[in-house]
Design an enzyme around this catalytic site. Structure first.
Site, PDB file in Angstrom:
ATOM      1  CG  ASP A  87      -4.652  10.484  -6.322  1.00  0.00           C
ATOM      2  OD1 ASP A  87      -3.583  10.503  -6.980  1.00  0.00           O
ATOM      3  OD2 ASP A  87      -5.641   9.786  -6.614  1.00  0.00           O
ATOM      4  CG  ASP A 147      -4.802   9.547  -1.002  1.00  0.00           C
ATOM      5  OD1 ASP A 147      -4.625  10.776  -1.183  1.00  0.00           O
ATOM      6  OD2 ASP A 147      -5.813   8.939  -1.400  1.00  0.00           O
ATOM      7  CG  ASP A 177      -8.493  12.052   0.676  1.00  0.00           C
ATOM      8  OD1 ASP A 177      -9.153  12.409   1.670  1.00  0.00           O
ATOM      9  OD2 ASP A 177      -8.996  11.579  -0.367  1.00  0.00           O
ATOM     10  CD  GLU A 196      -8.048  14.808  -2.435  1.00  0.00           C
ATOM     11  OE1 GLU A 196      -7.396  15.067  -1.418  1.00  0.00           O
ATOM     12  OE2 GLU A 196      -7.852  13.814  -3.138  1.00  0.00           O
TER      13      GLU A 196
END
Ligand code: 0RA
Length: 680
Positions: free
Chosen positions: A548, A546, A544, A471
């Protein structure tokens, strides 16, 4: 992880009876079953050793019997025990199965069947039948009986294998007004013989098996509740009106309450359940069944407004046939013929003017469950998930020819929308072909030229090659530095790829990220995808930790599941696990993989103040840190994405990516704590 094919020696290739010399087993009782508990038989010691040698073979090569000693093998133990109770239900003698994960790590399976017989076993006398079931390989509930008897266990290896791989097993049997008990330790060594311990309440009958997986055999002995729940729900759908309950009594469980699955509509309820998160094309769920002397089929179907044409889920004897097989072939062929015949006879399509609808057009938006039961299922294919029995193809085809045609006659409104949707799909198919041809001319999808963004590896041997999908461009840059350039390729993905759940192939093919991914993997897309052509053995998602990151990961998984299904089914898709925490010890930075690692670190270092940094992005690590924590083969841990219960996964993906926002919220809330399997 043990592998089924590792170190396979000649003598181990068959499930042997519990004897090591290849001769007929000449078994004497482990202990007297006369209630005295004393063993007076002079042959006892010799026989006990013979039985234990059988179980010892299982302990030596667990992979041969349960596939692996990883999570899949561990959960297999539960299925093996539950399958025996399901067999009892299929024979019409059991209506409820209760599974509990016990506080001390054990698992308890209770059924209200007839109870395992406690008398002498005809073949292994004077051993009791119960002792045989628990100690002799391949001696499940399948002895005696008449006509054909099907059994659920894929490997059909029986409870004795569970005994062999457990540190402790206890069995209660309620039968003929009495309660019997026996127990085993250390991989099947009997502790007490089968004996009456009291009265069964109110003439109750049934069997309880409690087992504790052996931690010296399994990589990990912690069961995952969600994995078990999915399997039990599937079993409940496939066994109409059988109630399967589950509860988690372990201290860390969020709730100790029962979850109950019971479907009086059987596989029709299954179809409704899968389509619940989609938009059904009409209310009715079609259903028919057919039976012959030694095989039977049940079929349920409904269309939704979606565009997937792989919504057929098939099962043989209650086991997912993820690669399809003869039963699916029979259905697909007949479905195409019946719908075309209907459309032309009714004049919806005109002879000489309109083309025949293709199978994939008719299957667009179709959700169907095919469940067959047969005496001797042949499981073939790469994952043993393909049914090979030719005779079932003919039964399914004949049944569909006759009964689907009838159903269309009886449901003209539904028939009309089904044909209408198939016609629309056939137009979209032609448009997609044009888009694909165009893209091919630009050499976008044929693998000839690779996308600029791809930093490929130098090896051309797919078996050793890995593709990291990363990403963001900056993390992509670190990954390029951190990789082993010979075997690791890096593909940075920017932003969010198209939500493939809501797009037809023609639109999808115009999406840049979809083109890039398809090109890099090099094996085509959709119906044309050919897993044999993949350029990397492992496709690893590096996102990641998180929100997103988790969204992008879900989009990518959905894309692979819908458009490169075999990539997922054959276990080529992995999720990298960048560490969640870092902390300083003196000048040295320490990375901690997850909550458990953090807790362990704090317990081991009571003077350590606190862990301040929760890593948010891959960008917070430099390339050397990324290499050691996440990419290096010797130090990283990868999650392999599996779809053992593809029908349930279908629903999961629809829930996550589909139209229905409420179900999506619900799913994310109920599963947010449990992130070990698909990590969605
Ligand atoms: C052999 C024969 C019969 C039942 C069973 C085994 C049996 C095994 C298990 C394992 C878990 N639950 C079970 N329930 C039953 C037939 C018994 C009869 O004829 O009465």
């Amino acid at each position: 992880m043990a592998d089924a094919n590792d170190e396979l020696s000649e003598s181990d290739t068959k499930l042997a009876p519990a004897t090591s010399d290849g001769g007929d087993a000449d078994l004497a009782p482990l202990e007297s079953a006369d209630g005295t508990g004393a063993h007076v038989d002079a042959d006892y010691d010799a026989s006990a050793i013979t039985v234990l040698e059988g179980l010892e073979a299982v302990r030596k090569r667990p992979g041969m019997y349960i596939g692996s000693t990883g999570p899949s093998g561990l959960h297999h133990l539960v299925y093996e025990v539950v399958d025996n109770s399901v067999d009892e239900a299929m024979a019409g003698h059991c209506t409820r199965i209760d599974v509990s994960l016990l506080a001390d790590g054990g698992c308890e399976v209770v059924d209200n069947g007839r109870g395992i017989p406690v008398g002498e076993h005809p073949q292994y006398a004077p051993l009791t039948a119960a002792e045989v079931v628990l100690t002799v390989l391949h001696a499940g509930g399948k002895f005696g009986g008449d006509g054909y008897k099907v059994s659920g266990g894929l490997h059909g290896v029986g409870v004795s294998v569970v005994n062999a791989l457990s540190s402790k097993v206890e069995v209660d049997i309620d039968r003929e007004g009495k309660r019997y008990f026996m127990d085993f330790a250390d991989g099947g060594e009997p502790k007490t013989a089968l004996d009456v311990v009291g009265d069964a309440p109110d003439d109750h009958t049934g069997t309880t098996v409690r087992f504790w997986p052996d931690s010296t055999i399994f990589d990990e002995t912690r069961f995952r509740a969600q994995t078990l729940l999915e399997r039990f729900q599937m079993m409940a759908f496939l066994n109409r009106s059988l109630e399967i309950r589950f509860r988690d009594l372990r201290p860390e469980a969020a709730s100790a309450d029962w979850t109950s699955y019971k479907y009086d509509g059987g596989i029709s309820d299954f179809v409704r359940h899968i389509n619940h998160t989609k938009e059904a094309l009409f209310d009715t769920v079609g259903y028919f069944d057919a039976a012959e002397k030694d095989q039977e089929v049940e079929l349920a179907f409904q269309w939704n407004t979606g565009f997937n044409n792989d919504g057929i889920h098939s099962f043989a004897n209650g086991i997912t046939t993820i690669e399809g097989g003869m039963h699916e072939e029979g259905f697909r062929k007949s479905l195409t013929n019946v719908v075309n015949k209907y459309a032309f006879e009714r004049g919806i399509l005109k002879d000489g003017k309109d083309d025949r609808l293709q199978g994939e057009d008719i299957r667009e938006g179709l959700t169907a469950i095919i469940s067959v039961r047969l005496a001797d299922p042949q499981f073939e294919g790469q994952t043993k998930g393909k049914l090979g029995n030719v005779s079932i193809r003919s039964l399914v085809e004949r049944a569909t020819n006759e009964k689907l045609a009838e159903w269309l006659e009886e449901n003209p409104n539904e028939a009309k929308v089904i044909v209408g949707k198939a016609v629309a799909a056939s137009r979209a198919r032609l448009a997609a072909r044009q888009a694909r041809d165009q893209a091919r001319r630009k050499s976008a999808l044929d693998g000839a030229g690779m996308p600029d963004k791809l930093k490929d590896c130098s090896s051309r041997n797919p078996d050793e090659c890995e593709l990291f999908i990363v990403e963001g461009d900056s993390a992509g840059g670190s990954a390029v530095q951190a990789r082993d350039p010979r075997t690791m390729a890096i593909l940075p993905i920017r932003g969010k790829i198209l939500n493939v759940e809501r797009a037809r192939l023609d639109r999808m093919l115009k999406n840049n990220e979809v083109q890039t991914l398809t090109q890099a993997i090099g094996a085509g897309i959709g119906e044309e995808f050919d897993v044999e052509k993949i350029r990397y053995d492992k496709v690893i998602l590096l996102c990641d930790a998180d929100v997103d990151g988790s969204h992008i990961r879900t989009l990518l998984l959905t894309f692979f599941f819908r458009q490169m299904k075999e990539l997922v089914e054959f276990g080529h898709v992995y999720i990298a696990q960048p560490p969640l925490y870092s902390t300083l010890v003196g000048k040295e930075k320490i990375y901690l993989k997850d909550e458990a690692a953090k807790d362990a670190f704090l317990a081991a270092n009571p003077n350590h103040k606190e862990i301040f940094a929760r890593l948010k992005g891959l960008g917070e690590m430099d390339w050397e840190e990324l290499a050691t924590t996440t990419m290096d083969r010797d130090q990283r841990t990868l999650l392999q994405v599996s779809v053992e219960t593809a029908a349930i996964a279908d629903e999961v993906f629809s829930t996550l990516m589909g139209e229905d926002v409420e179900s999506r919220k619900h799913f994310i809330q109920t599963n947010a704590k449990d992130v070990r399997f698909l990590d969605i």
